[in-house]
Design an enzyme around this catalytic site. Structure first.
Site, PDB file in Angstrom:
ATOM      1  N   CYS A  45      13.905  42.468  78.377  1.00 24.25           N
ATOM      2  CA  CYS A  45      12.632  41.491  78.902  1.00 24.25           C
ATOM      3  C   CYS A  45      11.597  42.319  78.075  1.00 24.25           C
ATOM      4  CB  CYS A  45      12.274  41.605  80.197  1.00 24.25           C
ATOM      5  SG  CYS A  45      10.738  40.616  80.603  1.00 24.25           S
ATOM      6  N   ASP A  94      18.134  41.718  80.851  1.00 26.96           N
ATOM      7  CA  ASP A  94      18.526  40.550  81.252  1.00 26.96           C
ATOM      8  C   ASP A  94      20.085  40.192  80.950  1.00 26.96           C
ATOM      9  OD1 ASP A  94      16.027  39.488  82.140  1.00 26.96           O
ATOM     10  OD2 ASP A  94      15.246  39.318  80.156  1.00 26.96           O
TER      11      ASP A  94
END
Length: 280
Positions: free
Chosen positions: A185, A192
């Site tokens: 991220c 993620d």
């Protein structure tokens, strides 16, 4: 890379980067007595039995050949342990395993069991850590996660490399998937995780090369949408399919999962392929 600094009250609510080296020291204990005193329970005496079941969906490590493995891990912590583990510190700890090699899955689970037990204050034999089946085989899709038989150098995991993509020349129609998509991220610096779905018609994409390309994205920084757009463009440029659709099914965050779909010469990007990321 520096390991996250662990404040005296833990990392919950603190902004910190995900560690990229094995860091059991980030685990932070919270005494159970803090909450139990509010219930009028004397220290060390509880009138019940039980356990805390933690389902951890962001667990990934490297096997003996350096290939990323991933899965959901269920932790069972006895309720009589002196401490619980702070949730964000556990997340950071599990992230720290992402680039650590283990000889086997059992060794990875034994390490998790030992490290968490030492923080919550129980014996490793009293704490359960087992790998759960969180992503059953998907009918009509070919998973590329287990086709690579070569050793993977860690340098391959540190830089996105579209040149890894190869085709064989045969024209085919395929639906491929991988559960090893990991990106970072750009706001929090935290990983993620998602399942990548690739539908195409054109020169056959070498499955092992596709897996190597996907794991090369392991430190790519970008939002979910950007990650899927990068994959779409890289496959289109390097493999030249006649039709292409890429879907990213990402792990749910705060009750919301984001699933970008990008098509090139495939028709309208409508509908969502019936595959789910862990935790969806």
């Amino acid at each position: 890379q520096k390991r996250p600094t662990k404040p005296k009250e833990g990392v919950l609510g603190e902004k910190c980067d995900a560690p990229e080296t094995y860091s059991p020291d980030v685990l932070f204990p919270i005494p159970r007595t803090r909450g139990r005193r509010l219930l009028g329970l004397a220290d060390g005496a509880v009138p019940f039995e039980g356990e805390d079941v933690w389902n951890c969906y962001e667990v990934s490590w490297l096997d003996h050949r350096g290939r990323p493995r991933r899965g959901a891990v269920e932790l069972r912590i006895p309720c009589v342990s002196p401490n619980v583990v702070e949730s964000k510190s556990l997340k950071l700890y599990l992230n720290s395993l992402n680039f650590k090699r283990f000889a086997s899955t059992d060794e990875a689970l034994s390490t998790i069991r030992r490290d968490v037990a030492s923080v919550v204050g129980c014996l490793a034999s009293e704490l359960s850590a087992r790998l759960c089946e969180d992503q059953p085989p998907m009918k009509g899709w070919t998973c590329v996660d287990d086709v690579c038989e070569d050793d993977v150098p860690e340098s391959m995991l540190r830089r996105p490399d579209a040149s890894l993509l190869k085709t064989t020349g045969d024209v085919v129609t395929e639906r491929l998937c991988s559960h090893n998509l990991r990106t970072l991220c750009p706001v929090t610096g935290q990983p993620d995780w998602g399942t990548l779905l690739i539908e195409y018609e054109g020169p056959r994409i070498d499955h092992a090369s596709l897996f190597c390309y996907i794991i090369s994205l392991r430190t790519e920084t970008g939002f979910h949408e950007n990650a899927v757009e990068r994959v779409t463009l890289d496959i289109d440029r390097c493999c030249r399919p006649a039709k292409l659709r890429v879907t990213g099914r990402f792990l749910r965050r705060g009750g919301v999962d984001i699933n970008p779909i990008r098509s090139i010469r495939f028709g309208a990007a409508t509908g969502l392929a019936q595959a789910f990321a862990p935790g969806q």
